[in-house]
Enzyme design. Structure first.
Site, PDB file in Angstrom:
ATOM      1  N   GLN A  25       0.804  -1.225   0.000  1.00  8.40           N
ATOM      2  CA  GLN A  25       0.000   0.000   0.000  1.00  8.40           C
ATOM      3  C   GLN A  25       0.839   1.277   0.000  1.00  8.40           C
ATOM      4  OE1 GLN A  25      -2.632  -1.743   3.311  1.00  8.40           O
ATOM      5  NE2 GLN A  25      -4.029  -0.432   2.201  1.00  8.40           N
TER       6      GLN A  25
ATOM      7  N   ASP B 132       2.310   0.394  -8.036  1.00 11.30           N
ATOM      8  CA  ASP B 132       3.657   0.444  -8.636  1.00 11.30           C
ATOM      9  C   ASP B 132       4.542   1.501  -7.971  1.00 11.30           C
ATOM     10  OD1 ASP B 132       2.744  -1.460 -10.351  1.00 11.30           O
ATOM     11  OD2 ASP B 132       3.007  -0.290 -12.198  1.00 11.30           O
TER      12      ASP B 132
ATOM     13  N   ARG C 271       3.898   0.187  13.032  1.00 13.47           N
ATOM     14  CA  ARG C 271       3.630  -1.141  12.482  1.00 13.47           C
ATOM     15  C   ARG C 271       3.676  -1.065  10.961  1.00 13.47           C
ATOM     16  NH1 ARG C 271      -1.820  -3.881  11.165  1.00 13.47           N
ATOM     17  NH2 ARG C 271      -1.044  -5.921  10.576  1.00 13.47           N
TER      18      ARG C 271
ATOM     19  N   HIS D   4       1.245  -9.134   4.676  1.00 17.90           N
ATOM     20  CA  HIS D   4       0.066  -8.268   4.536  1.00 17.90           C
ATOM     21  C   HIS D   4      -0.388  -8.331   3.076  1.00 17.90           C
ATOM     22  CE1 HIS D   4      -2.044  -4.649   6.560  1.00 17.90           C
ATOM     23  NE2 HIS D   4      -2.673  -4.850   5.406  1.00 17.90           N
TER      24      HIS D   4
ATOM     25  N   GLU E 251      -4.933 -10.097   9.037  1.00 14.99           N
ATOM     26  CA  GLU E 251      -6.310 -10.328   8.614  1.00 14.99           C
ATOM     27  C   GLU E 251      -6.515 -11.575   7.755  1.00 14.99           C
ATOM     28  OE1 GLU E 251      -8.163  -6.825   7.019  1.00 14.99           O
ATOM     29  OE2 GLU E 251      -8.125  -5.840   8.962  1.00 14.99           O
TER      30      GLU E 251
ATOM     31  N   ASN F  49      -7.537  -5.988  14.504  1.00 17.71           N
ATOM     32  CA  ASN F  49      -7.852  -4.863  13.621  1.00 17.71           C
ATOM     33  C   ASN F  49      -9.347  -4.617  13.745  1.00 17.71           C
ATOM     34  OD1 ASN F  49      -5.243  -4.830  12.741  1.00 17.71           O
ATOM     35  ND2 ASN F  49      -5.691  -5.393  10.616  1.00 17.71           N
TER      36      ASN F  49
ATOM     37  N   TYR G   3     -12.704  -1.921  13.081  1.00 18.06           N
ATOM     38  CA  TYR G   3     -13.183  -0.723  12.385  1.00 18.06           C
ATOM     39  C   TYR G   3     -14.644  -0.373  12.668  1.00 18.06           C
ATOM     40  CZ  TYR G   3      -8.892  -0.416   9.668  1.00 18.06           C
ATOM     41  OH  TYR G   3      -7.575  -0.268   9.299  1.00 18.06           O
TER      42      TYR G   3
ATOM     43  N   GLU H 283      -4.820  -2.099  14.220  1.00 13.66           N
ATOM     44  CA  GLU H 283      -5.360  -1.153  13.229  1.00 13.66           C
ATOM     45  C   GLU H 283      -6.705  -0.635  13.685  1.00 13.66           C
ATOM     46  OE1 GLU H 283      -5.941  -2.179   9.059  1.00 13.66           O
ATOM     47  OE2 GLU H 283      -4.049  -3.284   9.093  1.00 13.66           O
TER      48      GLU H 283
HETATM   49  C1  NOJ Z   1      -7.449  -3.416   7.048  1.00 16.75           C
HETATM   50  C2  NOJ Z   1      -6.267  -3.763   6.192  1.00 16.75           C
HETATM   51  O1  NOJ Z   1      -5.331  -4.473   6.948  1.00 16.75           O
HETATM   52  C3  NOJ Z   1      -5.635  -2.565   5.524  1.00 16.75           C
HETATM   53  O2  NOJ Z   1      -4.715  -3.023   4.584  1.00 16.75           O
HETATM   54  C4  NOJ Z   1      -6.708  -1.689   4.919  1.00 16.75           C
HETATM   55  O3  NOJ Z   1      -6.179  -0.636   4.180  1.00 16.75           O
HETATM   56  C5  NOJ Z   1      -7.586  -1.171   6.041  1.00 16.75           C
HETATM   57  N1  NOJ Z   1      -8.240  -2.293   6.649  1.00 16.75           N
HETATM   58  C6  NOJ Z   1      -8.661  -0.187   5.582  1.00 16.75           C
HETATM   59  O4  NOJ Z   1      -9.543  -0.835   4.735  1.00 16.75           O
END
Ligand code: NOJ
Length: 507
Positions: free
Chosen positions: A39, A72, A97, A142, A187, A329, A331, A399
């Site tokens: 990312q 890229d 991290r 990841h 994840e 993680n 959200y 996260e």
């Molecule tokens: C969890 C993922 O580990 C991460 O790569 C992603 O960008 C975030 N969620 C947000 O969607």
């Protein structure tokens, strides 16, 4: 009487006006931010790096990414790593991290050829952090599998655990003198369900009937192999810890009926129980309820045996207890119903197997991501649930974060609201007795958001992707996060008096 009531009323009002006892994060609590190799890094074929499944998918099927983009160049951290560490210092982070790109270190995936230029990149990144007292927390995987291993079936090949252990040994050997916090996988649900059982992550295999379940089994065995390699051959000299990060969003029952509670439990097992149970539970293996449901449906559907594999007793023992901590993680949340709010699912598949309905109140604050809403208390609900279920584990929030649209400006009030609410929920969990050791905000900076490309932004720092320099600029939330880290207190009224960043002494 009236005067008396008024008097009581006044006392109550003035008590409420008094500041509550200040709730603080412990001094040794690790505050950080998180990112992932594909990312942010770019340098997709730089200096001997091998091709991975995201390179292959984005290059051969660009249309699967919302804006036809790829990683890229991404935020070009391959060339900007010093600026990344400078941002960590600006924020006053205790920890950072990030993940290693397997194919940057082992271009073919196998350990016979180590790409020294790739190792040097991570050496520099880590050394720059250590120089400024920032603790590296490193994820081994990841989502960017070397393409050659995918050509051999990837996580569905029973040899996968051996490949992963060999890779893990290389990285423990190379970086373990400085890295003391290891995370094997990020994840598993997104790897197995989205990548193998569906089409929302590479390698978009879409093997809906068995993909998720066979991937899950090989993944947790691979995790245990890497963990054991660390414990047996590195821990005594390196003194670190090794765990796994699982996505644990909260799934609670829509009503307090037994049917809704059972439906919510099935959904929790489908989301994270199939990965967590083998490692953290006392009974081991896949969770009972979902195993029974899949076994029954498989036979009805004409399969000779369950589409969900079993763990032998030996495998159960091998995997059980193979983690020093539980990385979470988190959200958002969803309410689960046994009968209402159902959708038609492709059959057979994981979601058709559990066949439950889901609901999210429309009044919950929405982010730029369709799946992400501010759900009150959901960190507290998840952590206390895991704490009770898996008996007093040690947790890190690895996260947690909020997305905005690319065109929105640097004054990101919703992200600030989200972080304050989430961090209060972490404090609630700590006060309830959950052993939470740290919190990593997702993300340090804007980055390639997988299938959404650059259309959703999670950064405390904005990244200008039109600029070859990939200039990074702090959002308002960066200043608020910095203040929480500095004071260890969440002040709901704090307003930064400048939006110009600086580095505090000592960083
Ligand atoms: C969890 C993922 O580990 C991460 O790569 C992603 O960008 C975030 N969620 C947000 O969607």
């Amino acid at each position: 009487m009236l005067r008396y009531l008024l008097y009581i009323g006044l006392i109550i009002a003035s008590c409420n006006a008094l500041p509550k006892q200040e709730r603080r994060f412990p001094d040794d609590f690790l505050f950080g931010t998180a990112t992932a190799s594909y990312q942010i890094e770019g340098g997709w074929d730089a200096d001997g790096k091998g091709e991975n499944i995201w390179d292959r998918m984005t290059h051969t099927k660009p249309h699967v990414i919302k804006d036809n983009s790829n990683g890229d160049i991404a935020a070009d951290s391959y060339n900007n790593y010093k600026r990344d560490v400078e941002m960590m210092r600006e924020l006053g982070l205790d920890a950072y991290r990030f993940s290693l790109s397997w194919s940057r270190i082992l271009p073919s995936g196998f350990s016979n050829h180590i790409n020294e230029a790739g190792v040097a990149f991570y050496d520099n990144y880590i050394n720059e952090m250590i120089k400024y007292n920032i603790t590296p927390m490193v994820t081994l995987y990841h989502w960017d599998l070397p393409q050659k291993l995918q050509d051999l079936g990837g996580f569905l090949n029973p040899l996968f655990p051996e490949w992963f252990e060999d890779y893990a040994r290389v990285v423990f050997e190379k970086f373990g003198d400085r890295v003391k916090h290891w995370i094997t996988f990020n994840e598993p649900r997104e790897i197995c369900y989205e990548g193998y059982g569906w089409t929302t992550k590479a390698p978009i295999l879409n093997v809906t009937d068995i993909g998720t379940y066979y991937c899950a089994k090989n993944l947790v065995i691979g995790h245990a192999s890497a963990y054991k390699a660390y414990v047996n051959d590195f821990k005594a000299t390196q003194n670190g810890e090794c765990g796994i990060t699982i996505s644990v969003n909260w799934f609670g029952p829509l009503t307090d009926s037994a049917e809704d509670e059972y439906a919510a439990e099935l959904r929790r097992q489908a989301e994270w129980g199939i990965y967590a149970n083998p490692i953290f539970s006392e009974d081991g293996g896949f969770p009972k309820e979902i195993s029974e449901v899949v076994a029954k449906k498989s036979l009805e559907q004409g399969y000779k045996k369950s589409r969900m594999p079993e763990f032998t007793d030996e495998e159960k023992k091998y995997v059980q207890g193979s983690s020093d901590f539980f990385g979470v993680n988190h959200y958002t949340a969803t309410y689960i119903s046994a009968d209402e709010y159902k959708t038609e699912y492709i059959t057979p598949s994981l979601l058709a197997d559990i066949d439950v309905g889901s609901y999210r109140p429309p009044e919950w604050l929405s982010s730029a991501s369709a799946w992400l809403k501010l759900s009150p208390n959901s960190i507290y609900n998840s952590l206390t649930h895991l704490h009770n279920k898996f008996k007093n584990r040690k947790f890190y929030i690895t996260e947690n974060g909020w997305s905005t649209l690319p065109e929105s400006d640097l004054i990101d009030e919703d992200r600030i609201t989200y972080y304050r609410s989430a961090l209060n929920s972490v404090l609630d969990a700590i006060e309830a007795g959950v052993d939470v050791k740290g919190y990593m905000a997702w993300s340090l900076m804007d980055n390639f958001e997988w299938m959404e490309g650059y259309t959703e932004r999670f950064g405390l720092y904005h990244v200008n992707f039109d600029d070859p320099e990939r200039t990074r600029t702090p959002r308002k939330s960066a200043f608020v996060y910095k203040e929480i880290l500095r004071t260890r207190v969440i002040d709901p009224n704090y307003e930064p008096d400048t939006l110009t960043m600086w580095i505090d002494e000592g960083h």
